[in-house]
Structure formats: C-alpha cells, structure tokens
Design an enzyme around this catalytic site. Structure first.
Site, PDB file in Angstrom:
ATOM      1  N   HIS A  11       0.829  -1.214   0.000  1.00 31.40           N
ATOM      2  CA  HIS A  11       0.000   0.000   0.000  1.00 31.40           C
ATOM      3  C   HIS A  11       0.856   1.253   0.000  1.00 31.40           C
ATOM      4  O   HIS A  11       2.041   1.216   0.323  1.00 31.40           O
ATOM      5  CB  HIS A  11      -0.980   0.035   1.187  1.00 31.40           C
ATOM      6  N   HIS A  83       3.852   7.111   3.737  1.00 31.19           N
ATOM      7  CA  HIS A  83       4.810   6.007   3.571  1.00 31.19           C
ATOM      8  C   HIS A  83       4.365   5.064   2.465  1.00 31.19           C
ATOM      9  O   HIS A  83       3.218   5.100   2.025  1.00 31.19           O
ATOM     10  CB  HIS A  83       5.017   5.238   4.882  1.00 31.19           C
ATOM     11  N   GLU A 134       7.692   1.143   5.009  1.00 34.76           N
ATOM     12  CA  GLU A 134       7.194   0.086   5.876  1.00 34.76           C
ATOM     13  C   GLU A 134       7.444  -1.233   5.167  1.00 34.76           C
ATOM     14  O   GLU A 134       7.260  -1.332   3.945  1.00 34.76           O
ATOM     15  CB  GLU A 134       5.689   0.287   6.107  1.00 34.76           C
TER      16      GLU A 134
END
Ligand code: CO
Length: 138
Positions: A11, A83, A134
C-alpha cells in the site's frame, strides 16, 4: 543475483485532513472502491482503504492523542504521502540484512503487528530517498 528482498507494493499511505472529503475524491472522482472508515485505536489512526487492482491506498487520519500521524498533518495541513509499504517474505531476515547494510530500523527494531494483522517494521526515511518505508511480512 539472489531473490529480491521486497515483493509487492502492499500500500501507499496518505495522511489526510478530512477523511470524508478524501473518500469522496477516491470514490466519486477517481471511481475507486473505498471502504468505510475504520478506527484503529492501537495505531492512533482512522483508516479508509482504497482497493486498487494492483495495490491499496490507505487514507490515514489521526485518532486520539499521541497519534503517530498528528505531527505529519500539522506540518502538511493539506495532507500528503506518508509512507510506502513493501511486502517481504521474512521480516526478521529482511531486518537483519537491512541493518547489516546500514539502514536504520525505527522503534526498538522488533516487528509490530500492523493495520493488516501482519508483522511490520518502519525504516528511516533518510536511508530511503526521503521516504518512510514500511515492510510487511505478507
Ligand atoms: Co502502512
């Protein structure tokens, strides 16, 4: 060459000042499939998931005090990209390799359970082209 460490883009997270307005843009203007808002008190965010054929967009808004995205929103009042999340096969092996290569792992370096109930770690933006990264064990 070995197998790449990172796999799918799981994502892209975008912090927004107004979840309703952001949902409207993704649903009504861009025509995407958009979830209802989901409160995640353990993560200090309310999230709207935008499902795309090849990845997801997560719209994030601060929830409660000490939200990890509150400061970001204060310095980016119009919202902004927060992010990117890449999938890895083995988060501990990835972490150890990254640390050996000099990358800084945020927090205490131990994976936490992320918004998708999978172990995640965050990597310092200064080590990744100015972008908070991440990694998630998919
Ligand atoms: Co994320």
């Amino acid at each position: 060459m070995g197998k790449p460490m990172i796999g799918r883009l799981n994502h892209v997270a975008i912090v927004v000042p107004d979840l309703k307005a952001a949902s409207r843009i993704y649903r009504d203007v861009l025509g995407a499939r958009v979830s209802a808002p989901v409160d995640m008190p353990a993560h200090g965010v309310t999230t709207v998931f935008v499902e795309l054929p090849n990845t997801k967009i997560e719209l994030l808004h601060p929830l409660g005090e000490n939200s990890p995205v509150a400061k970001f929103l204060a310095s980016n009042p119009a919202g902004g990209m927060h992010h990117v999340c890449f999938e890895v096969d083995d988060i501990l092996a990835a972490r150890d390799k990254l640390k050996a290569d000099g990358a800084r792992v945020l927090g205490d370096g131990e994976p936490k359970i992320g918004a998708h109930d999978k172990p995640v770690l965050f990597l310092h933006p200064k080590d990744f082209c100015g972008t908070l990264v991440e990694i998630e064990q998919a």
